[in-house]
Design a protein around this motif. Structure first.
Motif, mmCIF file in Angstrom:
data_model
loop_
_atom_site.group_PDB
_atom_site.id
_atom_site.type_symbol
_atom_site.label_atom_id
_atom_site.label_comp_id
_atom_site.label_asym_id
_atom_site.label_seq_id
_atom_site.Cartn_x
_atom_site.Cartn_y
_atom_site.Cartn_z
ATOM 1 N N LEU A 70 30.143 86.938 -1.603
ATOM 2 C CA LEU A 70 30.973 86.958 -2.806
ATOM 3 C C LEU A 70 31.051 85.558 -3.414
ATOM 4 N N LEU A 71 31.324 84.559 -2.589
ATOM 5 C CA LEU A 71 31.421 83.182 -3.067
ATOM 6 C C LEU A 71 30.109 82.739 -3.729
ATOM 7 N N SER A 72 29.003 83.036 -3.111
ATOM 8 C CA SER A 72 27.695 82.671 -3.679
ATOM 9 C C SER A 72 27.475 83.341 -5.030
ATOM 10 N N ALA A 73 27.807 84.618 -5.124
ATOM 11 C CA ALA A 73 27.624 85.357 -6.374
ATOM 12 C C ALA A 73 28.509 84.778 -7.488
ATOM 13 N N ILE A 74 29.738 84.428 -7.149
ATOM 14 C CA ILE A 74 30.657 83.856 -8.138
ATOM 15 C C ILE A 74 30.151 82.496 -8.610
ATOM 16 N N ARG A 75 29.675 81.699 -7.690
ATOM 17 C CA ARG A 75 29.177 80.362 -8.056
ATOM 18 C C ARG A 75 27.923 80.426 -8.925
ATOM 19 N N GLU A 76 27.166 81.497 -8.837
ATOM 20 C CA GLU A 76 25.948 81.647 -9.640
ATOM 21 C C GLU A 76 26.236 81.983 -11.105
ATOM 22 N N LEU A 77 27.424 82.472 -11.395
ATOM 23 C CA LEU A 77 27.770 82.836 -12.770
ATOM 24 C C LEU A 77 28.015 81.593 -13.618
ATOM 25 N N ARG A 78 27.434 81.572 -14.802
ATOM 26 C CA ARG A 78 27.664 80.439 -15.710
ATOM 27 C C ARG A 78 29.117 80.369 -16.167
ATOM 28 N N GLN A 79 29.801 81.506 -16.221
ATOM 29 C CA GLN A 79 31.193 81.539 -16.682
ATOM 30 C C GLN A 79 32.168 80.900 -15.691
#
Length: 144
Positions: A70-79
């Motif tokens: 989850l943390l990795s996916a969130i960090r990948e978002l430009r927003q």
């Protein structure tokens, strides 16, 4: 979804770790704490976890792996503007969580559904914290 479970979500103490130590608590239907305002500004924010999908206890190793994903996916978002560690604390349980600033409801719903979470807490800028139910077919606003 079970009313008792919704009530547990509504009364949880959603704690956010502050950079210089200590914690501040988000409560459903209450104003966001002052200490978080420098991050939230005009942005959407959420308090979310990947622990214990569908509120069913999982092995610690499984929970940690899901949380890291989850943390990795969130960090990948430009927003994504900011991510802080959090802890959801209930009457007889606690779950590591994330306070996330930036992703909109669409993205946060997507994360919640992917990690099989029944609900999460969210807001926009300085707005009060709201409980968003994600179990079922379509995520929807505040419970109860």
């Amino acid at each position: 979804m079970d009313e008792k479970l919704i009530e547990a979500y509504r009364t949880t103490d959603y704690r956010v770790r502050l950079p210089r130590g200590g914690w501040v608590s988000i409560r459903v239907d209450a104003a966001i704490p002052e200490e978080l305002l420098p991050w939230t500004g005009k942005y959407a924010w959420a308090f979310i976890t990947a622990w214990n999908p569908h509120s069913e206890v999982q092995a610690r190793t499984q929970n940690r792996a899901a949380q890291q994903s989850l943390l990795s996916a969130i960090r990948e978002l430009r927003q994504t503007v900011c991510v802080r560690p959090g802890m959801g604390v209930g009457e007889d349980w606690r779950e590591p969580s994330l306070f996330v600033v930036g992703p909109d409801l669409f993205e946060t719903d997507r994360f919640a559904q992917h990690f099989r979470q029944n609900a999460y807490v969210h807001g926009l800028g300085t707005s009060p914290a709201r409980l968003r139910l994600t179990g079922g077919s379509t995520p929807h606003g505040q419970a109860g």
